[in-house]
Each structure stands twice: as C-alpha cells, then as structure tokens.
Scaffold this motif. Structure first.
Motif, PDB file in Angstrom:
ATOM      1  N   LEU A  13       3.310   2.232   2.090  1.00 19.35           N
ATOM      2  CA  LEU A  13       3.832   2.903   3.419  1.00 19.35           C
ATOM      3  C   LEU A  13       5.380   2.753   3.720  1.00 19.35           C
ATOM      4  O   LEU A  13       5.932   3.261   4.407  1.00 19.35           O
ATOM      5  N   LEU A  33     -12.927   6.613   5.904  1.00 19.90           N
ATOM      6  CA  LEU A  33     -11.309   6.467   6.158  1.00 19.90           C
ATOM      7  C   LEU A  33     -10.790   5.554   4.873  1.00 19.90           C
ATOM      8  O   LEU A  33     -11.273   4.343   4.775  1.00 19.90           O
ATOM      9  N   GLY A  34      -9.894   6.143   4.259  1.00 20.00           N
ATOM     10  CA  GLY A  34      -9.256   5.227   2.960  1.00 20.00           C
ATOM     11  C   GLY A  34     -10.089   5.577   1.905  1.00 20.00           C
ATOM     12  O   GLY A  34      -9.554   5.294   0.728  1.00 20.00           O
ATOM     13  N   ARG A  38      -4.474   3.677  -2.897  1.00 18.78           N
ATOM     14  CA  ARG A  38      -5.907   3.169  -2.568  1.00 18.78           C
ATOM     15  C   ARG A  38      -7.193   3.597  -3.644  1.00 18.78           C
ATOM     16  O   ARG A  38      -8.029   2.792  -3.966  1.00 18.78           O
ATOM     17  N   ARG A  52      -5.270  -0.096  15.246  1.00 14.39           N
ATOM     18  CA  ARG A  52      -3.942   1.003  14.917  1.00 14.39           C
ATOM     19  C   ARG A  52      -4.277   1.342  13.494  1.00 14.39           C
ATOM     20  O   ARG A  52      -3.963   2.491  13.382  1.00 14.39           O
ATOM     21  N   GLN A  53      -4.784   0.840  12.567  1.00 14.98           N
ATOM     22  CA  GLN A  53      -4.759   1.135  11.120  1.00 14.98           C
ATOM     23  C   GLN A  53      -6.168   1.347  10.505  1.00 14.98           C
ATOM     24  O   GLN A  53      -6.125   1.866   9.496  1.00 14.98           O
ATOM     25  N   GLY A  54      -7.232   1.030  11.319  1.00 11.05           N
ATOM     26  CA  GLY A  54      -8.416   0.798  10.695  1.00 11.05           C
ATOM     27  C   GLY A  54      -9.536   1.725  10.994  1.00 11.05           C
ATOM     28  O   GLY A  54     -10.539   1.961  10.418  1.00 11.05           O
ATOM     29  N   ILE A  77       0.792  -1.329  -0.053  1.00 15.82           N
ATOM     30  CA  ILE A  77      -0.006   0.175  -0.082  1.00 15.82           C
ATOM     31  C   ILE A  77       0.680   1.405  -0.120  1.00 15.82           C
ATOM     32  O   ILE A  77       0.343   2.366   0.104  1.00 15.82           O
ATOM     33  N   THR A 135       0.521   6.277  -1.384  1.00 14.58           N
ATOM     34  CA  THR A 135      -0.591   5.538  -0.608  1.00 14.58           C
ATOM     35  C   THR A 135      -1.719   6.157  -1.167  1.00 14.58           C
ATOM     36  O   THR A 135      -2.653   5.252  -1.751  1.00 14.58           O
ATOM     37  N   ARG A 136      -2.171   7.143  -1.025  1.00 17.27           N
ATOM     38  CA  ARG A 136      -3.440   7.748  -1.492  1.00 17.27           C
ATOM     39  C   ARG A 136      -3.827   7.410  -2.886  1.00 17.27           C
ATOM     40  O   ARG A 136      -4.814   6.965  -3.016  1.00 17.27           O
ATOM     41  N   LEU A 188      -8.146  -2.238   1.874  1.00 17.51           N
ATOM     42  CA  LEU A 188      -7.209  -2.846   2.853  1.00 17.51           C
ATOM     43  C   LEU A 188      -8.089  -3.195   4.054  1.00 17.51           C
ATOM     44  O   LEU A 188      -8.747  -2.236   4.870  1.00 17.51           O
TER      45      LEU A 188
END
Lengths: 508, 372
Positions: free
Chosen positions: A308, A360-361, A332, A345-347, A306, A328-329, A338
């Motif tokens: 990062l 988000l995302g 996505r 943490r990430q979602g 992705i 990343t943007r 993802l």
C-alpha cells in the motif's frame, strides 16, 4: 467519612433486546478519590458510563449524587449536575484553537459578542491549577495526542465538572504522557475532584486508583484496593477463572526464509522519516514479534509489506521472489495474509454479510471466486467452515458483520486469513479489544499455524503476548528497529524500556 | 431477513409515493384545485395504450442514465456528468451515423459504439483528474457539463449541422439502416394496436440487456465485489488488493459509456438526426431515478417508468387548467421522500437484524452504528 458518597449506583440494570448490558450494578465512588472501573471488553463498562453520563437510561436501579437521587435524560443534565466525560476518541475540531474548542457550546458572552478574553483567562487558570498547561490560541491540529487529551479534560472542567469520567484515557498515550496524565489526575483529586477511571491496563489502574471496581458479564463482581490485589489476581477477577497463557512450546523454526525485508525505508509526503533501514527475516514455522508503542511505524511497516506504500525503498522478498513493483492484489494472492491492526478500518465491510467479509482479500481466488465471478455458494460454504472451526458466534453467515461482537468479528478475520493458508501471515494486534476467551483461541490458532510451517509476523503492543508467542522480538522505535531480543531471556519490564527508546544503547 | 427485504424494497417506496402525492395534493388545494380530479385525469389519460407506450419510451433514457449514475454510486463515486456526456455523445453518434450506410445491425452497432466511446472519453477526464490531481469528481463533472453544453452547441452549429436547408436545424438524417425499428409489430402479435405516433422504441430490448448486464457486473462478478467493497469501506478494499485508482478509472469509463447511450433511444428511435432541441435533463433526472431505485436495476426500472408515466400523464393537466409543474414538484418530493423513508426503514431493519443476531449469540455487537 460520614458524608454521602459522590456517586452511588444501586441495582442498576439495562437490557437490550437479547442482551443484558448491565445487571444489578453496584458502584460507590467516594468524594475526591480516583476510582477505577476495570473489565474485559463487553463487560458492560461503556454502558455503565453512558448511564452515568445520561446517554442511556437504565431500566432499573437508582443513581445518587451526593446522596440525592437523580435521573438524567440527556448528557446536558448530567453536565449540569457536575459530571464530565472524556471520551476515548477525542471530539475536537482540528481547525479551531484550543480556546474555541473549549468554549464550543458554552460560549461566555458580553452582549452579542463572545467574550474570548475572560474565557482565555479561565483556561489559563484551570491549566495552571491542575498542571494541564496549554496555549489557548494554538490550533488543535498542531497538538500532540496527550495535549489533545488535556484539551478534552479542560473542556469538561470548564463546564464545571466535579466528577470526571475518563474512558480508557491511556490507550492512546505514550508512557511519558501517561505520567503527565497521572500527575494531573492527582492534582485534580487534591483539589476535590472525583475521577472515574476506566481501563483494562491493570498496572496503571493499580498505580493510580484508590478503589477498583471489577466488572464481568455486565455485573460488578467486587470492589477492592490496590494494596489488596496484584495484577494477576485482578485479571482473574475480570475473567472469573485462571489466566490463559500465550506461551508457545518448543521451537518449530525451519531453515527456509519465507519473508525477507532488507533496508526498508519510507518517508511521508512531508519528508519525515517513517521507516528507516528496517531489516529482518521470517522463517517457516517462526513467529517474529515486533514490539513498539503505537505510532512508531507499525502501520507503515505493514502497509509497505502488503504494497500500500509503493514509494517505500529497500527490498522485500516473499519465498525468494522480489515484491518490487508488485501490486497489493498480487502480493495477497502470492500468499501474504493480513490480520489488520484495526479490523473496522482495514478488515471488514460492516454492513455486508459475513460471507462477503470472509471473501475480503481472497475475492480473486477459490473458493470465493470462479473465473471472473464471485462464487456465492463456495464463499458461503467456506464461511460456514470458518464459523465452525473458529467458533464465531453468529446465527448464520448472512448477517452483517456489524451484528457480531468485537471478539467474533476478530475471530472471523483471523479465521479467514488462516484458512486461506498464506505463506506469511502478518498479524497486527491480533487480540486487541477482544475478550480473554477469544484471545486464547486466537493464540491457539497462531501456534497451530506456526507448527504447520507458516511464517508469522506478529505486531503487538501486548508485551505478554509478544514474549509468549514470538521466537524472536524486534523493537520498533521511531521507525527503526532498535533492538533484537530473545523472548526466553526477557521480561515485560525490560521490553517496555526498549520500547521507549531507553534501552537503545545496551542493544547494540 | 425476508421481511426486512420486503420492507426496504417494496414498502419504503410505496410510503414515499403516498407521502409525495399527499404533499402535492395539499399544494393543489392551496391553489384551489381539487387534487382528486387532477389525479383522476392523469390516471385515465396516462393509462391509454398510447400513453403507456410513450411512458416506456420516456423511461428508456432515464433508465440508462440511472444505470450510469448507479454504478458510480455503488463505489461512492458521484458522476454528475451524465448530462453533458450524453448530449455530446448523441451529437457525435448522429454525425458519424449519417456518414455511411451498411447492414442495419452493423450500422446500429457502430453508432452505439461511437456513442459509448464518446461518453466513456467524457467520463475519463474527471476520472484522471481525480486520480492524478485529487479533484473531486462532483466538481469536475459539473464543470464538464457546462463545457459539454457549450461545446456541443458550437460543434452543432458550426461543424455538424446539415448543409441542406430544411424546416428544422439538425444534423444530416441517419440512413434507415442506422435506425432502431419500432417494436409495434411485436405488440401487434399480442393484439395490441397502437395509433401511429406511438411507436414502442426497439431500444427497449437493448435497455433490458443493459439492465441484466449491470446486475451481473455489480452483484455477481469479482469486479462488482471490488466495486461494492470500495463503496462500503475503501481502506479495507485497498488492503484486500483493490487498486483504488484503477477502480475509479474503470468505473468512470463504464459509467461514461452507459451515459453515452442515454440519448440513443430518442436519436435512433425517433429523431434519426440530432435536432437543435434534442431533449435535455435525462442526466439530472437519471440521478433522481438512481436514488429512487436504490441503484438496483429493477428498482431503477420502476423509477424510470414512474417518471416516464408522470411526464406523459402531466400533458393532460394543461387541458384541465392545472399547472403541469405540479408533476415536477411531485417528482422532487418522491425522490426526497424515498431517500428519507428508505433511511428510516433501513435503520429500523438493521437494528432488528443486529439485535436478533445479538440475541441469538448472546453477545453485544461491536459496531459504531450500534454504539451511537
């Protein structure tokens, strides 16, 4: 037996506003045994342990230790009564030594000075007695996860615990460390300690426990022994019905390659190799499984795909287009979905409302965005759709994500990623920490997406899930793909042996 | 939900105010002063037309300063450097503005542009230090405050100071085309007559525009969504495609540009030149106002007005032999009390919301905050 049990709970009930976390819990733990408590997440295990450890006070019921009724107001009182807890998440100060961590809060004194020597002596003594060998002067930051756990165990023993509560102790360990831990547990038992072992890994429970108590919906549904049940029966006791199965039907794999990764390598800042020459393809309508013990490069693999970890080398193409130097943007937006391995943490944005979490995302695209603005109405409608289709239990889409249970949070994340219609979906531990019911729903959605031609990269530590869902399985070990397996011809046992690196030779 | 919002936005600051004035009253009693008379004096003096106009004037730089701090807070950036940025920006703006004279609107715009540009540059430095070298912005902006103070003093005395010997040491006077006119004529339409000396700054209109722009940028735009996500959960934000480095630089540039405008109200509405005693501390007080207003433009407007009012009404205290430092103490306690009371109330509200959701869905929530 004759004697009173080491720990006995009768009719213990704990209510929270709107939920009964524990209801009429009955638990009898015999002296010097290993007693496992199993149950799904949300079955009430954690609340029960908090009650025993004095962190939470029950509304009803009695707790007896060695036949005597007790009522703890704080963990301090529980510790004084000989109860010790080893938390799943370690509570250690990294920059202190083993010795300093162990004595923190109960330092032995001689005058105004801390008596380090006698403390070090006791730690060595405890270590030798129970097979928990540690160098008292080593800094905690240099220890492995298994060694850190040993520090935690020594810490509670140092405080004189006779009854040890181990909360999901194997969740963070590699198989070799699990063996060491079990050996220590048996030593402790031999020396007269009582261990309460909380887990949802049924094979381990069957291997180590003398008695097993099963919890479901806040209640204890029964106590059994490993000789009376097998893992399947135990699982059915946990969920109260037949097990759902992750199995997919006939193959839907198409010719078209959606994600191609070639010779992907990555080094950490210190020059350690994190990924080494990873290569694979995900076709349309295919689920490619990645098996591996946590910490063998799964996080790095996802982060590299992705974008990062832009310093990774090798080639990644999405639907034929190279992702080199693409941020990343844009990745996505180009269609990489993802489901992160750790949703907190990430979602998720825990304090933010659900509709902001759903965006988000996908915040740069319709229906969440309208030009440079966030489209609140579009986002709320989309979120309501996710809630409906994925059966997210929530009063409305304005509550903070923190208000949802783990399974519902996960369904929201899975829903937003699938609804966004990605070209390739990275599903990392998609059912970790959620109920079996929610698990089945997530599996069903992944299967539907696969049938619709989505490419899915499934990264999981759940072997049944991997074997059941995947069309191909790669085994990730120490940053390399060590085997490529056909799920139709493999058992969890064989897969497990590859994951520890043992099967490497046979694979090539 | 509704009552929760009311609690956090209205009740919390009110409780904090009561606590703050209560504690200050105790302090006054300790030195044998009747707090009620002192407060009465402040109230009656502070609510005259002139005082109210000056309250608003006082509030303007604080409000803009709070906007500059608040936008950083929203993504977890602590820009302590507003103080230095506005001093140096005001100095450059005053100097450049005095060099020419064009159509009023263009002239004022040019001065605003210079001020915002200098402020943005001043914030760009700590942003780059953070992104490239990992220097924490609190450290670098505090240090840059000292540099700004010394640099502006040096430039003022050696480069920008006017040649003509006047009564005060200052930069050249900005031509009248570069002034922002007073709003008193507009007040006149409503029948409000103010004495000379109490001129409502025209910058008020600019400040209102800035406040509305802030609201749309932070709460309505995609940029604002990225900004707030980064503040709430940076790892989730970057996985969602927010580039954390670019976000730091952009936010600091916006914060710096706003900081550059802090000194404009007194500069173009009152001094029309940069004097040696150009007012200080707007930057630091702006942090307090941002905390007071919870980074929300309306909240910060109220916070700035409260501070402006206390600053103005404290002037009477010396006349009735009450030390006016008591007002500074009240300001400090208000901020502390707001932070604490807000925390307590929002925890209570959160618990209620979460418990209500759990009750409605019959599940146990999965969040560290609840587990603790």
């Amino acid at each position: 037996m004759g004697e009173a049990p080491a720990l006995q709970l009768e009719g213990v009930t704990k209510r929270y506003p709107g939920v009964v976390a524990n209801k009429d819990v009955e638990l009898t733990v015999v002296d010097s045994e290993i007693h496992a408590v199993v149950g799904e997440n949300g079955a009430g295990k954690s609340t029960l342990m908090k009650i025993i450890y004095g962190m939470v006070r029950p509304d009803e019921g009695t707790i007896r230790i060695d036949g005597e009724q007790v009522s703890f107001r704080t963990p301090k009182e529980a510790i004084d009564a000989g109860i010790g807890m080893v938390h799943q998440h370690f509570m250690l100060a990294d920059n202190l030594t083993v010795l300093e961590n162990v004595i923190l809060g109960s330092e032995p004194r001689s005058g105004v000075m801390i008596d380090f020597d006698s403390a070090a002596e006791r730690i060595r003594h405890l270590g030798n007695a129970y097979g928990l060998r540690l160098d008292p002067d080593q800094k905690v930051e240099s220890l492995s996860v298994g060694e850190r756990q040993r520090v935690e165990i020594i810490k509670v023993l140092y405080r004189g615990a006779r009854i040890l509560i181990l909360d999901e102790p194997t969740a963070v360990l590699v198989p070799q460390e699990v063996t060491d831990l079990f050996r220590s547990c048996l030593n402790l038992k031999g020396e007269g300690h009582t261990i309460i072992f909380i887990s949802h890994k049924l094979d381990e429970v069957l291997a180590i426990a003398d008695h097993i108590t099963v919890m479901r919906d806040g209640q204890t549904v029964g106590t059994t022994t490993p000789s009376e049940v097998d893992a399947r029966q135990l699982a059915e006791m946990m969920i109260g019905s037949e097990l759902p199965s992750p199995e997919t039907r006939e193959s839907t794999v198409q010719e078209k390659v959606l994600l191609r990764v070639a010779d992907l390598s990555l080094q950490s800042e210190t020059g350690r190799s994190e990924l080494d020459g990873i290569g694979f393809e995900v076709h349309a309508g295919e689920i490619v499984g990645v098996a591996g013990v946590d910490g063998n490069g799964q996080t790095q693999l996802v982060d590299s795909i992705i974008g990062l970890r832009p310093e990774s080398t090798g080639e990644i193409t999405l639907d034929g287009a190279s992702l080199k130097d693409i941020p990343t943007r844009e990745r996505r937006e180009a269609g990489i979905g993802l489901i992160p391995e750790d949703r907190h943490r990430q979602g998720l944005l825990l304090p933010s409302p659900l509709w902001e979490n759903a965006a988000l995302g996908h915040q740069a695209k319709e229906p969440y965005a309208n030009g440079i603005w966030i489209d609140k109405r579009g986002a709320r409608e989309q979120t309501e759709e996710i809630v409906r289709r994925f059966d997210v239990m929530t009063p409305n889409v304005d509550v903070p994500a923190a208000a949802l249970s783990g399974g519902n949070q996960q369904k929201l994340v899975v829903g937003r990623e699938i609804m966004a219609g990605p070209v390739v979906l990275i599903a990392a531990q998609p059912t970790r920490g959620i109920d079996i019911g929610a698990q089945a729903a997530v599996w069903e959605e992944l299967k539907t997406a696969r049938a619709a031609g989505m490419g899915i990269l499934l990264i999981s530590a759940d072997l049944d899930e991997l074997i059941g869902l995947s069309d191909t399985i790669h085994v990730l070990f120490e940053g390399r793909f060590v085997a490529r397996l056909d799920p139709a011809e493999i058992t969890p046992e064989i897969l497990g042996s590859y994951m520890t690196g043992a099967g490497e030779k046979k694979a090539s | 939900m509704k009552s929760g919002r009311l609690l956090t936005t209205v009740v919390a600051p009110l409780i904090a105010l009561v606590i703050a004035f209560g504690i200050a009253a105790l302090a006054l009693l300790l030195v044998d002063i009747n707090p009620i008379t002192a407060y009465q004096e402040m109230l009656s003096f502070g609510t005259s037309t002139e005082s109210l106009i000056i309250t608003v004037n006082n509030a303007l730089p604080l409000f803009v300063s709070a906007l500059a701090v608040g936008i950083g807070f929203k993504m977890g950036l602590f820009n302590i450097g507003v103080e230095g940025a506005y001093l140096i920006a005001a100095l450059f703006a005053a100097y450049v503005g005095a060099q020419f004279s064009i159509t009023p609107i263009l002239h004022v715009s040019a001065i605003l542009l210079v001020a915002a540009g200098v402020g943005a540059f001043w914030a760009w430095m700590p942003a780059m230090l953070k992104v490239k070298r990992g220097v924490h912005e609190v450290i670098s902006t505090i240090m840059l405050n000292y540099i700004a103070l010394a640099l502006s003093a040096y430039l003022f005395l050696n480069v920008f100071r006017a040649e003509t010997a006047g009564l005060t040491i200052a930069t050249d006077l900005i031509p009248e085309t570069g002034w922002i006119p007073s709003l008193n004529p507009i007040l006149g339409w409503f029948g409000i007559e103010a004495r000379a000396g109490a001129n409502l700054h025209g910058f008020l209109l600019i400040a209102i525009v800035l406040g509305i722009a802030y609201h749309y940028l932070v709460n309505k735009s995609r940029f604002g969504y990225d900004l707030r996500s980064s503040g709430v959960n940076p790892t989730a934000a970057s996985a969602s495609g927010v580039d954390p480095k670019r976000m730091v630089i952009r936010t600091m540039l916006i914060s710096g540009a706003l900081a550059g405008l802090v000194g404009i109200a007194p500069l173009l509405g009152f001094y029309h030149q940069y004097p040696q005693d150009f007012p200080r501390n707007f930057g630091f007080n702006g942090i307090a106002v941002a905390l007071l207003g919870r980074n929300h433009p309306v909240g910060m407007a109220f916070g700035a007005l409260l501070f402006g009012f206390m600053q103005r009404s404290s002037l009477i205290l010396d006349l009735v032999s009450v030390p006016k430092e008591i007002v500074t103490i009240i300001q400090g306690i208000v901020v502390l009390a707001v932070v604490i009371v807000y925390e307590v109330i929002s925890r209570y509200v959160n618990r209620r919301v979460i418990a209500a959701a759990a009750a409605a869905t019959d599940t146990a929530p999965d969040a560290p905050a609840v587990a603790a």
